[in-house]
Design a protein around this motif. Structure first.
Motif, PDB file in Angstrom:
ATOM      1  N   PRO A 642      62.244  95.635  17.270  1.00 49.76           N
ATOM      2  CA  PRO A 642      61.434  94.443  17.164  1.00 49.76           C
ATOM      3  C   PRO A 642      62.138  93.107  17.209  1.00 49.76           C
ATOM      4  O   PRO A 642      62.890  93.341  16.680  1.00 49.76           O
ATOM      5  N   LEU A 643      61.217  92.098  17.534  1.00 50.45           N
ATOM      6  CA  LEU A 643      62.193  91.405  17.801  1.00 50.45           C
ATOM      7  C   LEU A 643      61.285  90.356  16.415  1.00 50.45           C
ATOM      8  O   LEU A 643      59.852  90.394  15.785  1.00 50.45           O
ATOM      9  N   LEU A 644      62.568  89.374  15.171  1.00 52.93           N
ATOM     10  CA  LEU A 644      62.339  88.975  14.292  1.00 52.93           C
ATOM     11  C   LEU A 644      61.776  87.351  14.695  1.00 52.93           C
ATOM     12  O   LEU A 644      63.287  87.076  15.719  1.00 52.93           O
ATOM     13  N   CYS A 645      60.683  87.089  14.215  1.00 54.51           N
ATOM     14  CA  CYS A 645      60.709  85.244  14.345  1.00 54.51           C
ATOM     15  C   CYS A 645      61.031  85.033  12.942  1.00 54.51           C
ATOM     16  O   CYS A 645      60.420  85.012  12.585  1.00 54.51           O
ATOM     17  N   LEU A 646      61.997  84.092  12.673  1.00 48.91           N
ATOM     18  CA  LEU A 646      62.754  84.075  11.347  1.00 48.91           C
ATOM     19  C   LEU A 646      62.244  82.343  11.073  1.00 48.91           C
ATOM     20  O   LEU A 646      62.774  81.583  11.986  1.00 48.91           O
ATOM     21  N   SER A 647      61.855  81.426  10.500  1.00 49.46           N
ATOM     22  CA  SER A 647      61.997  80.224   9.648  1.00 49.46           C
ATOM     23  C   SER A 647      61.619  80.373   8.417  1.00 49.46           C
ATOM     24  O   SER A 647      61.626  80.521   7.638  1.00 49.46           O
ATOM     25  N   GLN A 648      61.967  78.735   7.671  1.00 45.63           N
ATOM     26  CA  GLN A 648      61.896  78.825   6.728  1.00 45.63           C
ATOM     27  C   GLN A 648      61.909  77.115   5.971  1.00 45.63           C
ATOM     28  O   GLN A 648      61.583  76.252   7.406  1.00 45.63           O
ATOM     29  N   ASP A 649      61.504  76.651   5.397  1.00 45.57           N
ATOM     30  CA  ASP A 649      61.199  75.161   4.997  1.00 45.57           C
ATOM     31  C   ASP A 649      61.296  74.796   3.914  1.00 45.57           C
ATOM     32  O   ASP A 649      61.315  75.297   3.129  1.00 45.57           O
ATOM     33  N   PRO A 650      62.613  73.974   3.820  1.00 50.20           N
ATOM     34  CA  PRO A 650      63.340  72.867   4.335  1.00 50.20           C
ATOM     35  C   PRO A 650      64.270  73.972   5.639  1.00 50.20           C
ATOM     36  O   PRO A 650      64.688  74.991   5.009  1.00 50.20           O
ATOM     37  N   SER A 651      64.074  73.097   6.911  1.00 53.62           N
ATOM     38  CA  SER A 651      65.054  74.297   7.650  1.00 53.62           C
ATOM     39  C   SER A 651      66.724  73.826   7.311  1.00 53.62           C
ATOM     40  O   SER A 651      67.208  72.952   8.590  1.00 53.62           O
ATOM     41  N   ILE A 652      67.494  74.331   6.438  1.00 54.79           N
ATOM     42  CA  ILE A 652      68.811  74.355   5.949  1.00 54.79           C
ATOM     43  C   ILE A 652      69.347  75.003   6.133  1.00 54.79           C
ATOM     44  O   ILE A 652      68.687  76.148   5.514  1.00 54.79           O
ATOM     45  N   GLN A 653      70.518  75.427   6.133  1.00 52.54           N
ATOM     46  CA  GLN A 653      71.102  76.206   6.457  1.00 52.54           C
ATOM     47  C   GLN A 653      71.830  77.151   4.848  1.00 52.54           C
ATOM     48  O   GLN A 653      71.734  76.109   4.411  1.00 52.54           O
ATOM     49  N   HIS A 682      70.595  86.136  19.641  1.00 46.19           N
ATOM     50  CA  HIS A 682      69.633  85.369  19.042  1.00 46.19           C
ATOM     51  C   HIS A 682      69.099  84.152  19.865  1.00 46.19           C
ATOM     52  O   HIS A 682      69.671  83.783  21.025  1.00 46.19           O
ATOM     53  N   GLY A 683      67.988  83.958  19.220  1.00 46.86           N
ATOM     54  CA  GLY A 683      66.875  82.804  20.531  1.00 46.86           C
ATOM     55  C   GLY A 683      66.501  81.647  19.578  1.00 46.86           C
ATOM     56  O   GLY A 683      66.598  81.827  18.413  1.00 46.86           O
ATOM     57  N   ASP A 684      66.761  80.595  20.479  1.00 47.05           N
ATOM     58  CA  ASP A 684      66.241  79.452  20.605  1.00 47.05           C
ATOM     59  C   ASP A 684      64.666  78.966  21.160  1.00 47.05           C
ATOM     60  O   ASP A 684      64.236  78.875  22.591  1.00 47.05           O
ATOM     61  N   PRO A 685      63.568  80.008  20.285  1.00 48.92           N
ATOM     62  CA  PRO A 685      62.614  79.328  20.987  1.00 48.92           C
ATOM     63  C   PRO A 685      61.897  77.720  21.273  1.00 48.92           C
ATOM     64  O   PRO A 685      60.996  77.892  22.444  1.00 48.92           O
ATOM     65  N   SER A 686      63.030  77.056  20.898  1.00 53.05           N
ATOM     66  CA  SER A 686      62.489  75.317  21.546  1.00 53.05           C
ATOM     67  C   SER A 686      63.386  74.878  23.366  1.00 53.05           C
ATOM     68  O   SER A 686      62.899  74.480  24.350  1.00 53.05           O
ATOM     69  N   ALA A 687      64.490  76.004  23.722  1.00 56.99           N
ATOM     70  CA  ALA A 687      64.790  75.702  24.614  1.00 56.99           C
ATOM     71  C   ALA A 687      65.396  76.523  25.347  1.00 56.99           C
ATOM     72  O   ALA A 687      65.590  76.613  26.045  1.00 56.99           O
ATOM     73  N   HIS A 688      64.785  77.933  24.454  1.00 57.46           N
ATOM     74  CA  HIS A 688      64.106  79.180  25.934  1.00 57.46           C
ATOM     75  C   HIS A 688      65.320  79.502  25.874  1.00 57.46           C
ATOM     76  O   HIS A 688      65.492  79.978  27.179  1.00 57.46           O
ATOM     77  N   THR A 689      66.181  79.971  25.064  1.00 60.83           N
ATOM     78  CA  THR A 689      67.507  80.454  25.494  1.00 60.83           C
ATOM     79  C   THR A 689      68.211  80.601  24.611  1.00 60.83           C
ATOM     80  O   THR A 689      67.080  81.724  23.742  1.00 60.83           O
ATOM     81  N   TRP A 690      68.851  82.335  25.296  1.00 59.32           N
ATOM     82  CA  TRP A 690      69.592  83.739  23.809  1.00 59.32           C
ATOM     83  C   TRP A 690      70.368  83.913  24.480  1.00 59.32           C
ATOM     84  O   TRP A 690      71.362  83.746  25.771  1.00 59.32           O
ATOM     85  N   THR A 691      71.003  84.050  22.935  1.00 63.93           N
ATOM     86  CA  THR A 691      72.957  84.184  22.755  1.00 63.93           C
ATOM     87  C   THR A 691      72.713  85.028  22.779  1.00 63.93           C
ATOM     88  O   THR A 691      72.703  85.506  21.182  1.00 63.93           O
ATOM     89  N   ILE A 710      73.597  86.597   7.999  1.00 60.83           N
ATOM     90  CA  ILE A 710      73.061  85.299   8.995  1.00 60.83           C
ATOM     91  C   ILE A 710      72.663  84.292   7.888  1.00 60.83           C
ATOM     92  O   ILE A 710      72.650  84.074   6.472  1.00 60.83           O
ATOM     93  N   THR A 711      73.213  83.123   8.700  1.00 56.04           N
ATOM     94  CA  THR A 711      73.023  81.458   7.211  1.00 56.04           C
ATOM     95  C   THR A 711      71.904  80.759   7.804  1.00 56.04           C
ATOM     96  O   THR A 711      71.681  79.860   7.150  1.00 56.04           O
ATOM     97  N   HIS A 712      71.676  81.412   8.607  1.00 55.04           N
ATOM     98  CA  HIS A 712      70.968  80.478  10.534  1.00 55.04           C
ATOM     99  C   HIS A 712      69.387  81.263  10.352  1.00 55.04           C
ATOM    100  O   HIS A 712      69.548  82.139  11.208  1.00 55.04           O
ATOM    101  N   PHE A 713      68.435  80.532  10.178  1.00 57.30           N
ATOM    102  CA  PHE A 713      67.036  81.470  10.925  1.00 57.30           C
ATOM    103  C   PHE A 713      66.448  80.820  12.113  1.00 57.30           C
ATOM    104  O   PHE A 713      66.438  79.843  12.165  1.00 57.30           O
ATOM    105  N   SER A 714      65.885  82.272  12.822  1.00 59.45           N
ATOM    106  CA  SER A 714      65.642  81.852  13.913  1.00 59.45           C
ATOM    107  C   SER A 714      64.985  83.071  15.167  1.00 59.45           C
ATOM    108  O   SER A 714      64.345  84.115  13.546  1.00 59.45           O
ATOM    109  N   TRP A 715      65.192  83.255  15.884  1.00 58.63           N
ATOM    110  CA  TRP A 715      64.375  84.651  16.438  1.00 58.63           C
ATOM    111  C   TRP A 715      65.924  85.501  16.603  1.00 58.63           C
ATOM    112  O   TRP A 715      66.870  84.991  17.266  1.00 58.63           O
TER     113      TRP A 715
END
Length: 1045
Positions: A642-653, A682-691, A710-715
């Motif tokens: 499954p694809l994981l979409c992770l986000s946080q507030d505030p967005s800091i490592q 690792h996916g960047d939803p704003s840039a539409h890139t996968w690494t 991980i230390t950074h939240f994204s996809w």
């Protein structure tokens, strides 16, 4: 022996002895004066009303998979959980069947006159439904045990109707198995087979029937008592779905006493029916091991269960049981008992006598205490008691003798003090039931007083105004708007489930919260939320979903609408949106654990000191089809998690790595997986890139899970593939997964080919839509498959001699504008006309084009070119018949229209063309008479129009409008012939607008105003182009369009 029994059976029914009996395939085929002819005739009369439907399922599907598809999609997660438990119960009755297969159990054969016990040989295989699949080879090839009748008087029976012509006998009857719940109308086949091949049916051991058709069910119940060799029987509902996607309930209300002849029955499934009492004939089945009675209407159970000594699995979930009888303790062999989702408040003390009980399901009841005798259940391993009202558990459940017991106690007020009884209400607090108000399609205004009101809107929406929410009687309004892609806010992976509901006035404030319930289309996955637009920005509101009130359906004769309900204190715009389930938690310096509600195997572990300040974490899980991924990437070995979409507030490592656990892709195991083919993206939803970050993180696998830090939240997306350049492959696959495969429809009304219906639908909805429109519309086959995104704009252009009115708010550069939403009807119905006068029929076409190119459309799709327009999607033919041509529109002459080409108003203040009037007439519908009265047309004239066009509502509305328009021409009020000077009569258009408002059709009034503004703007632009601008400009009558336009 069989012949003598058959003769006795005939004499018992008062029939004479027959002649010409032939023994075929171990059964008896009757010829000559067969007493079964009467049953054959009865069967034919009964099944003539069955439609020839499409096959409900592929023949090669396994039974377990088919049963999983009978669940009601789109319902709550709790109901799906109930059904999963119900299906698992089928496996619990297989042990006794296996013993029969091995010849370890002896039974009394009723066909044996001596009454001696008969051992069931191992060759007699009894296949339980959850274990033995219906393979393609089994269904497509004739069984060695089944031989067709050789007599010319007994041909192979025809199963059409009720089954499709392609279905042969070997597809439903194989060996000792008969499966009739995978075809619409399949239950009626049982009587057909009993009349034609009773010998084969007498040896049946496994039978599955659907109970959605009452007539076929009654016929099947007449045959069942003769099938004395049955070991497994299923008569259940929810095997098929209606046109709206809702599962069809079973109609079984009782069982005949004659079913007691099924003395060899081991497994019985009567789920999803209308049983209100326990069938007494079930107590005469001594070998019954598995009994499924879930999702019925049972309110009580029999006083004694002693006649069922072999019962090992009993499912009563989803009924209305308020108590269990003490006789339940007589089921000494019971292994599993499921009474979840009932109304139980207490349990009998005798439940402690179930010494063999291993699993006990008691969830979702009203239990306040458990009996101490449960400590005697020494075999108990699973006790599910969550979602009750338990405040304390018995001491016996904590003793060492039950150390292997696993208890699920979630959602119970354990340890809390008892809730004190509520205080009697004071006279000021006594609330009376608010009155109800049902609004019609033409009523957009209503009044609410301080007493409150429950308002039911057309389409299923509901508004609940509590008593005291308003100080004085207030007039309120409602309107359903078309969604505008420029202001409807959809996040990634969101789906629009409803049209915007606008409630007016916007700035009104209520003294108490008002409940607004928005109807929405079924969402198969994720959750449903309501979003509100306050005029500047969108916000997501806390939402509860439920069914609408009984008796208030969104369509006649249907079930109540699905509603998404919110509480608000101000009116504005509201829409229902579907999205993946969103889980969130607050992470403090002490750490936290977040578990996904979608998949319990997905966990985020936050260690202590990973953050200094509290953060809000959000997790969304998007399930992806492995088969679709394999097709898109061309790798048959590809697997994805499954694809994981992770986000946080505030967005800091984070200060420390966060542990993430995800299940391994389907089909992979930790001890055999090739780690070189396992990639973490690792996916960047704003840039539409996968690494590919596999080499940058700590990734290891267990037997079932993959774990990384991980230390950074994204996809994050875990892939198993043998291909190289994984990042590029994943990017293309993800972009294609976001698109919907759609087809376009272009249909013409049979009574008036000028009226054209245009629609775009997801491919899986096209067949049902075409079938429902086939009686009123005709046209070409749907287009080839195309790809569109949720909320993407596209256009329909009329070409090769055809045109549509360009004076429409939804028309841009001569093309009709659409916005695709997968859950809504992307539909427009317009009138077309020739671009120039010509004789004979016109063979034109309608082409569909993309709008503005979204940034996330794959390049391979954007590059597709067919013709001069790079955004071309599809083209469908359209033919307008000419005068006296074959299939013409009632001999209508295009050079001499039925109505004069009249225009209302004048160019300076805006006008309505004939095409505008035609477009408006399509939306008037049943309100035509009210509008005609408000336009000043006499009752006598309206009656004349109604009688003349009593069979054609569209022609009736047109005649009413143009009759009024001709009257305006004779009076010289705001009317001019096409191309005339048009210098007088400015009051005609305002009169039409006022008539719409007075008829409670404010939506049409606003559309007329929009058309007039558009005409005025075009007229002023034409003056500026030729340099004839007026010296003194009049104040503009235009207003800024609101989001609702």
């Amino acid at each position: 022996m069989e012949r003598e029994k058959k003769k006795k059976w005939r004499r018992g029914r008062g029939q004479e002895k027959t002649e010409g009996e032939n023994q075929v395939g171990g059964g008896t085929i009757e010829t000559g004066h067969d007493p079964l002819d009467q049953m054959r005739n009865k069967t034919v009369n009964r099944i003539t009303h069955f439609p020839i439907d499409k096959m409900g399922h592929h023949l090669g599907e396994e039974v377990s998979r088919r049963e999983g598809q009978t669940e009601g999609e789109g319902e709550t997660a709790s109901v799906s959980a109930i059904r999963n438990k119900e299906e698992s119960g089928i496996q619990m009755g297989t042990e006794k069947m296996e013993e029969m297969n091995k010849g370890l159990i002896t039974v009394t054969d009723r066909d044996n006159d001596d009454g001696d016990p008969v051992s069931i040989p191992p060759s007699l295989s009894i296949s339980p439904p959850s274990i033995s699949p219906l393979s393609i080879s089994t269904l497509s090839s004739p069984s060695p045990y089944f031989q067709p009748p050789l007599s010319s008087f007994s041909p192979v029976p025809s199963l059409t109707p009720p089954l499709p012509p392609s279905v042969e006998l070997c597809a439903v009857l194989t060996d000792t198995r008969l499966t009739l719940d995978v075809y619409h109308g399949g239950t009626a086949v049982l009587q057909v087979l009993w009349v034609s091949v009773p010998g084969q049916l007498r040896g049946l051991q496994y039978l599955r029937l659907g109970s959605e058709d009452r007539g076929a069910l009654e016929g099947a119940l007449e045959v069942l008592p003769h099938l004395t060799q049955l070991r497994s029987l299923a008569i259940r509902g929810h095997c098929f779905h209606d046109a709206h996607g809702d599962p069809l309930p079973g109609l079984l209300t009782s069982l005949p006493p004659s079913l007691s002849s099924l003395s060899l029955l081991v497994h019985l499934d009567l789920s999803f029916n209308l049983l209100s009492s326990f069938p007494p004939c079930l107590l005469t089945l001594p070998l019954l091991s598995t009994l499924l009675l879930g999702h019925n209407h049972l309110t009580d159970l029999p006083p004694s269960f002693s006649p069922l000594p072999a019962l090992r699995y009993l499912s009563l979930l989803g009924n209305s049981l308020a108590s269990l009888p003490p006789s339940l303790g007589q089921l000494k062999s019971l292994h599993t008992l499921d009474v979840s989702y009932n109304l139980l408040e207490t349990l009998p003390e005798e439940i402690g006598a179930l010494e063999e009980l291993v699993k006990l399901e008691l969830s979702h009841n009203r239990l306040k205490r458990l009996p101490e005798t449960m400590g005697c259940l020494l075999s108990l391993r699973d006790l599910v008691i969550h979602s009750n009202d338990l405040r304390v558990l018995p001491v016996c459940l904590c003793l060492d003798k039950l150390d292997k017991l696993k208890v699920d106690v979630r959602n119970n007020p354990l340890g809390r003090p008892p809730t004190p009884p509520p205080l009697p209400p004071t006279p000021d607090q006594v609330e009376t039931r608010v009155p109800e108000l049902h609004l019609g399609l033409n009523r957009h205004r209503f009044c609410v007083s301080s007493a409150g009101c429950h308002v039911f809107l057309p389409g299923g929406a509901e508004l609940l105004f509590p008593s005291g929410c308003l100080a004085t009687t207030t007039t309120l309004q409602w309107a359903e708007r078309m969604p505008d892609r420029k202001w409807v806010w959809l996040e990634e992976h969101d789906f629009l489930l409803s049209r915007p509901l606008e409630l007016l006035p916007h700035r009104i404030s209520f003294l108490k919260p008002v409940e607004v319930c928005v109807p929405y289309h079924r969402s198969r996955r994720g959750e449903v939320v309501v979003r509100r637009f306050d005029g500047q920005q969108w916000s997501t509101l806390p939402t509860e979903t439920r069914r609408g009130s009984i008796g208030h359906s969104s369509h006649p004769g249907g079930r109540p609408a699905r509603l998404a309900c919110v509480s608000v204190r101000q009116f504005s715009w509201f829409v229902a949106v579907g999205r993946p389930v969103r889980d969130s938690c607050s992470v403090t310096p002490e750490g936290a654990l977040l578990v996904s509600r979608t998949d319990a195997g997905i966990k985020l572990t936050f260690p202590p000191d990973c953050t200094v300040q509290t953060r809000t974490i959000t997790l969304q899980v998007l399930q992806v089809s492995v088969t679709e991924v394999q097709t898109l990437c061309g790798d048959p070995q590809a697997r994805v998690s499954p694809l994981l979409c992770l986000s946080q507030d505030p967005s800091i490592q984070f200060l420390q790595p966060i542990k993430v656990q995800v299940p391994l892709p389907t089909g992979l195991a930790g001890h055999t997986v090739d780690l070189s083919c396992l990639h973490l993206l690792h996916g960047d939803p704003s840039a539409h890139t996968w690494t590919d970050i596999t080499s940058q993180v700590s990734l290891y696998v267990t037997q079932l899970y993959a774990i990384f830090y991980i230390t950074h939240f994204s996809w994050y997306w875990l892939w198993y593939t043998t291909q190289r350049c994984v990042s590029g492959v994943v990017r293309r696959v993800y972009q294609r997964l976001k698109q919907f495969q759609v087809q376009f429809l272009v249909l013409q009304r049979r009574t008036d080919p000028k009226q054209v219906l245009l629609q775009c639908l997801p491919a899986d909805k096209v067949d049902n839509r075409v079938q429902s429109l086939s009686e009123q519309y005709d046209g070409p086959q749907p287009s080839d498959l195309c790809d569109l995104l949720e909320g993407e704009q596209f256009f329909a252009g009329f070409e090769r001699g055809l045109d549509v009115s360009a004076d429409r708010p939804d028309c841009a550069e001569g093309r009709l504008s659409f916005v695709f939403y997968s859950r809504l009807k992307n539909l427009k119905e317009v009138y077309v006309c020739p671009t120039q006068k010509q004789e004979g029929s016109i063979r034109g076409q309608v082409s569909f084009y993309r709008g503005e190119v979204p940034s996330d459309i794959p390049q391979e799709v954007a590059r597709k070119r067919k013709g001069h327009d790079s955004q071309w999607l599809a083209t469908l033919p359209l033919r307008l018949p000419g005068l006296n041509s074959e299939g013409g529109s009632n001999g209508m002459d295009w050079e001499q229209p039925q109505y004069p080409p009249l225009n209302l108003g004048d160019p300076e203040s805006g006008y309505l063309t004939e095409a505008n009037l035609l477009a408006i007439s399509l939306q008037i519908g049943q309100d035509w008479r009210s509008i005609g009265i408000n336009l000043g047309i006499s009752y006598q004239e309206l009656d004349r129009i109604q009688y003349k066009y009593r069979d054609n509502l569209g022609a009736l509305v047109l005649e009413m409008l143009f009759h009024w328009a001709r009257g305006q021409q004779q009076e010289g009020v705001g009317l001019r012939p096409a191309g005339g000077p048009g210098q007088k009569g400015i009051g005609a258009v305002p009169r039409l607008v006022d008539a719409m408002v007075e008829s409670d059709r404010r939506d049409l009034a606003e559309e007329i105003k929009d058309i007039v503004r558009l005409g005025t703007r075009k007229y002023n632009e034409s003056l500026r182009r030729v340099g004839l601008e007026e010296e003194e400009k009049r104040p503009s009558t235009e207003t800024d369009p609101s989001p609702s336009h």
